[in-house]
Design a protein around this motif. Structure first.
Motif, PDB file in Angstrom:
ATOM      1  N   ARG A  59     -49.299 -39.909   5.089  1.00  0.00           N
ATOM      2  CA  ARG A  59     -48.734 -38.496   4.386  1.00  0.00           C
ATOM      3  C   ARG A  59     -48.326 -38.818   2.904  1.00  0.00           C
ATOM      4  NH1 ARG A  59     -45.414 -35.571   9.032  1.00  0.00           N
ATOM      5  NH2 ARG A  59     -44.891 -37.475   9.169  1.00  0.00           N
ATOM      6  N   TRP A  60     -48.816 -38.463   1.944  1.00  0.00           N
ATOM      7  CA  TRP A  60     -48.572 -38.716   0.823  1.00  0.00           C
ATOM      8  C   TRP A  60     -47.614 -37.647   0.135  1.00  0.00           C
ATOM      9  CZ3 TRP A  60     -48.847 -43.428  -2.031  1.00  0.00           C
ATOM     10  CH2 TRP A  60     -49.507 -44.438  -1.395  1.00  0.00           C
ATOM     11  N   THR A  61     -47.937 -36.344   0.846  1.00  0.00           N
ATOM     12  CA  THR A  61     -47.334 -35.213   0.202  1.00  0.00           C
ATOM     13  C   THR A  61     -45.750 -35.368   0.529  1.00  0.00           C
ATOM     14  OG1 THR A  61     -49.131 -33.605   0.392  1.00  0.00           O
ATOM     15  CG2 THR A  61     -46.969 -32.780   0.255  1.00  0.00           C
ATOM     16  N   GLY A  62     -44.799 -34.959  -0.326  1.00  0.00           N
ATOM     17  CA  GLY A  62     -43.357 -34.936  -0.309  1.00  0.00           C
ATOM     18  C   GLY A  62     -42.698 -35.447  -1.290  1.00  0.00           C
ATOM     19  N   LEU A  63     -41.280 -35.526  -1.330  1.00  0.00           N
ATOM     20  CA  LEU A  63     -40.467 -36.059  -2.262  1.00  0.00           C
ATOM     21  C   LEU A  63     -40.259 -37.369  -2.066  1.00  0.00           C
ATOM     22  CD1 LEU A  63     -38.090 -35.267  -4.532  1.00  0.00           C
ATOM     23  CD2 LEU A  63     -36.502 -35.227  -2.440  1.00  0.00           C
ATOM     24  N   HIS A  64     -39.910 -38.335  -3.120  1.00  0.00           N
ATOM     25  CA  HIS A  64     -39.810 -39.824  -3.056  1.00  0.00           C
ATOM     26  C   HIS A  64     -38.468 -40.055  -4.120  1.00  0.00           C
ATOM     27  CE1 HIS A  64     -42.207 -40.694  -6.699  1.00  0.00           C
ATOM     28  NE2 HIS A  64     -43.113 -39.694  -6.041  1.00  0.00           N
ATOM     29  N   LEU A  65     -37.684 -40.904  -3.670  1.00  0.00           N
ATOM     30  CA  LEU A  65     -36.670 -41.532  -4.574  1.00  0.00           C
ATOM     31  C   LEU A  65     -36.992 -43.057  -4.297  1.00  0.00           C
ATOM     32  CD1 LEU A  65     -33.542 -39.602  -3.311  1.00  0.00           C
ATOM     33  CD2 LEU A  65     -35.176 -39.347  -5.304  1.00  0.00           C
ATOM     34  N   GLY A  66     -37.006 -43.713  -5.721  1.00  0.00           N
ATOM     35  CA  GLY A  66     -36.992 -45.178  -5.717  1.00  0.00           C
ATOM     36  C   GLY A  66     -36.223 -45.891  -6.670  1.00  0.00           C
ATOM     37  N   ALA A  67     -36.075 -47.341  -6.534  1.00  0.00           N
ATOM     38  CA  ALA A  67     -35.247 -48.048  -7.465  1.00  0.00           C
ATOM     39  C   ALA A  67     -36.066 -49.505  -7.584  1.00  0.00           C
ATOM     40  CB  ALA A  67     -33.794 -48.309  -6.896  1.00  0.00           C
ATOM     41  N   GLY A  68     -36.032 -49.988  -8.844  1.00  0.00           N
ATOM     42  CA  GLY A  68     -36.638 -50.907  -9.021  1.00  0.00           C
ATOM     43  C   GLY A  68     -36.358 -51.683 -10.280  1.00  0.00           C
ATOM     44  N   ALA A  69     -36.842 -52.803 -10.709  1.00  0.00           N
ATOM     45  CA  ALA A  69     -36.583 -53.381 -12.000  1.00  0.00           C
ATOM     46  C   ALA A  69     -38.055 -53.800 -12.808  1.00  0.00           C
ATOM     47  CB  ALA A  69     -36.222 -54.713 -11.417  1.00  0.00           C
ATOM     48  N   GLY A  70     -37.941 -54.241 -14.094  1.00  0.00           N
ATOM     49  CA  GLY A  70     -39.014 -54.746 -14.632  1.00  0.00           C
ATOM     50  C   GLY A  70     -38.789 -55.622 -16.074  1.00  0.00           C
ATOM     51  N   ILE A  71     -39.700 -55.764 -16.747  1.00  0.00           N
ATOM     52  CA  ILE A  71     -39.429 -56.559 -18.011  1.00  0.00           C
ATOM     53  C   ILE A  71     -40.332 -55.588 -18.923  1.00  0.00           C
ATOM     54  CG2 ILE A  71     -40.291 -58.597 -19.040  1.00  0.00           C
ATOM     55  CD1 ILE A  71     -40.163 -60.013 -16.492  1.00  0.00           C
ATOM     56  N   ALA A  72     -39.787 -55.764 -20.351  1.00  0.00           N
ATOM     57  CA  ALA A  72     -40.207 -54.869 -21.491  1.00  0.00           C
ATOM     58  C   ALA A  72     -40.403 -55.607 -22.822  1.00  0.00           C
ATOM     59  CB  ALA A  72     -39.545 -53.673 -21.814  1.00  0.00           C
ATOM     60  N   SER A  73     -41.532 -55.450 -23.268  1.00  0.00           N
ATOM     61  CA  SER A  73     -41.811 -56.366 -24.606  1.00  0.00           C
ATOM     62  C   SER A  73     -41.598 -55.180 -25.633  1.00  0.00           C
ATOM     63  CB  SER A  73     -43.004 -57.107 -24.747  1.00  0.00           C
ATOM     64  OG  SER A  73     -43.405 -57.614 -25.991  1.00  0.00           O
ATOM     65  N   THR A  74     -40.991 -55.364 -26.680  1.00  0.00           N
ATOM     66  CA  THR A  74     -40.641 -54.191 -27.644  1.00  0.00           C
ATOM     67  C   THR A  74     -41.121 -54.803 -28.942  1.00  0.00           C
ATOM     68  OG1 THR A  74     -39.097 -52.901 -26.440  1.00  0.00           O
ATOM     69  CG2 THR A  74     -39.014 -52.577 -28.715  1.00  0.00           C
ATOM     70  N   LYS A  75     -41.847 -54.223 -29.642  1.00  0.00           N
ATOM     71  CA  LYS A  75     -42.404 -54.389 -31.020  1.00  0.00           C
ATOM     72  C   LYS A  75     -41.682 -53.393 -32.131  1.00  0.00           C
ATOM     73  CE  LYS A  75     -46.232 -55.501 -34.069  1.00  0.00           C
ATOM     74  NZ  LYS A  75     -47.656 -55.390 -34.264  1.00  0.00           N
ATOM     75  N   LEU A  76     -40.926 -54.188 -32.992  1.00  0.00           N
ATOM     76  CA  LEU A  76     -40.146 -53.419 -33.949  1.00  0.00           C
ATOM     77  C   LEU A  76     -40.981 -53.812 -35.282  1.00  0.00           C
ATOM     78  CD1 LEU A  76     -36.473 -54.594 -32.921  1.00  0.00           C
ATOM     79  CD2 LEU A  76     -38.037 -52.678 -32.287  1.00  0.00           C
ATOM     80  N   SER A  77     -41.458 -52.885 -35.988  1.00  0.00           N
ATOM     81  CA  SER A  77     -42.249 -52.923 -37.259  1.00  0.00           C
ATOM     82  C   SER A  77     -41.377 -52.378 -38.122  1.00  0.00           C
ATOM     83  CB  SER A  77     -43.589 -52.241 -37.038  1.00  0.00           C
ATOM     84  OG  SER A  77     -44.403 -52.693 -35.965  1.00  0.00           O
ATOM     85  N   MET A  78     -41.089 -53.116 -39.157  1.00  0.00           N
ATOM     86  CA  MET A  78     -40.090 -52.697 -40.317  1.00  0.00           C
ATOM     87  C   MET A  78     -40.900 -52.959 -41.603  1.00  0.00           C
ATOM     88  SD  MET A  78     -36.535 -54.525 -39.280  1.00  0.00           S
ATOM     89  CE  MET A  78     -35.954 -54.774 -37.585  1.00  0.00           C
ATOM     90  N   SER A  79     -40.339 -51.805 -42.431  1.00  0.00           N
ATOM     91  CA  SER A  79     -41.071 -51.734 -43.930  1.00  0.00           C
ATOM     92  C   SER A  79     -39.840 -51.229 -44.685  1.00  0.00           C
ATOM     93  CB  SER A  79     -42.276 -50.970 -44.008  1.00  0.00           C
ATOM     94  OG  SER A  79     -41.774 -49.462 -43.762  1.00  0.00           O
ATOM     95  N   ASN A  80     -39.601 -51.898 -45.837  1.00  0.00           N
ATOM     96  CA  ASN A  80     -38.685 -51.283 -46.650  1.00  0.00           C
ATOM     97  C   ASN A  80     -39.145 -51.079 -48.311  1.00  0.00           C
ATOM     98  OD1 ASN A  80     -36.689 -53.009 -49.266  1.00  0.00           O
ATOM     99  ND2 ASN A  80     -35.606 -51.836 -47.426  1.00  0.00           N
TER     100      ASN A  80
END
Length: 283
Positions: A42-63
């Motif tokens: 049964r997939w119908t219903g409320l769910h609460l979760g916790a977890g972790a992850g990894i992110a790769s962030t690209k910072l593009s700068m112009s001056n």
């Protein structure tokens, strides 16, 4: 004699009927029980979760920076204007913890849901340095442009929809909107103290803001028990940009007066993977 023959004939006729009646009195074997179908998760219903992850962030700068030079005796307008532009990008890595809440509705083999999550990050940052000099204006003691950026905690509201590969496994796609904190520090002429004897560290602009933008992703979720599920998810987020501006002016030195204006733009995109363990309520 005739009566004896009649009795024998009657017995011959009635014997098969008696046998048939006897056969009818034997109970038939009970039909084999039909196994009950395995209930779908049964997939119908409320769910609460916790977890972790990894992110790769690209910072593009112009001056983009402008230097206006004035002569004391030359009137109100600048006698010379120099314009400078540079750009670069850097990637920052970060790890984060995530808290997730959502509600799903199962319709036959399809699942639709709404959700939201908060990501608590150690922050992704990086620096961009461009050493190219402005034509005719050397920067012998430092970089023409230096920029540094940082992206911190964020949150996302999303919708998702998927199809059940099996009764206990779901393949889905999601789309939503994200916000995250960000900081930017941009310098033009950073570290140089020689320009016209009055350049004191360049023009600096700082800014901080909450950035926002769309998020898309795909994921796979597996029921581990009738209440607990584990999902693995990939997301791509475009958080838009942040601008920092600065301005400075020199004093009079050998008839030279100059002003410098600098504008630094930082655009932020993030790719992340996460694993989330969820508990499902029967609501």
């Amino acid at each position: 004699m005739k009566s004896t023959i009649a009795i024998l004939l009657l017995g011959t006729v009635l014997a098969p009927a008696a046998v048939s009646a006897a056969d009818l009195s034997v109970p038939l074997p009970a039909p084999a029980p039909i196994p009950a179908p395995t209930p779908m998760a049964r997939w119908t219903g409320l769910h609460l979760g916790a977890g972790a992850g990894i992110a790769s962030t690209k910072l593009s700068m112009s001056n983009r920076s402008v230097l206006d030079f004035y002569w004391d005796c030359a009137g109100p307008g600048p006698c010379q204007t120099n314009r400078y532009g540079s750009s670069g990008s850097t990637d920052g890595r970060s790890v984060f913890a995530t808290l997730d809440i959502g509600y799903d509705v199962q319709i036959d083999r399809f699942v639709l849901g709404l959700g939201a999550n908060v990501d608590l990050s150690n922050g992704a940052g990086g620096k961009v340095s461009v050493d190219k000099s402005v034509p005719g204006i050397p920067f012998p003691n430092g970089s023409a442009f230096q920029g540094s950026g940082h992206v911190g905690n964020g949150m996302t509201a999303y919708v998702r929809g998927g199809v059940l590969v099996t009764d206990t496994s779901l393949l889905y796609a999601l789309g939503g909107y994200s916000v995250a904190t960000a900081k930017l520090d941009g310098r033009f002429g950073a570290g140089d103290t020689s320009l016209f004897y009055l350049w004191s560290g360049g023009v600096r602009g700082r800014a901080s803001a909450t950035l926002s933008g769309p998020t898309v992703g795909v994921g796979f979720e597996q029921m581990l028990t009738d209440r607990v599920s584990l999902k693995l998810e990939y997301r791509y987020t475009d958080l838009g940009g942040l601008t920092a501006t600065g301005k400075t002016s020199s004093g009079n030195c050998n008839c030279y007066v100059f002003t410098a204006r600098s504008r630094t733009q930082m655009d932020v995109t993030t790719q992340s993977v996460r694993a989330v363990l969820s508990y499902r309520f029967d609501l």
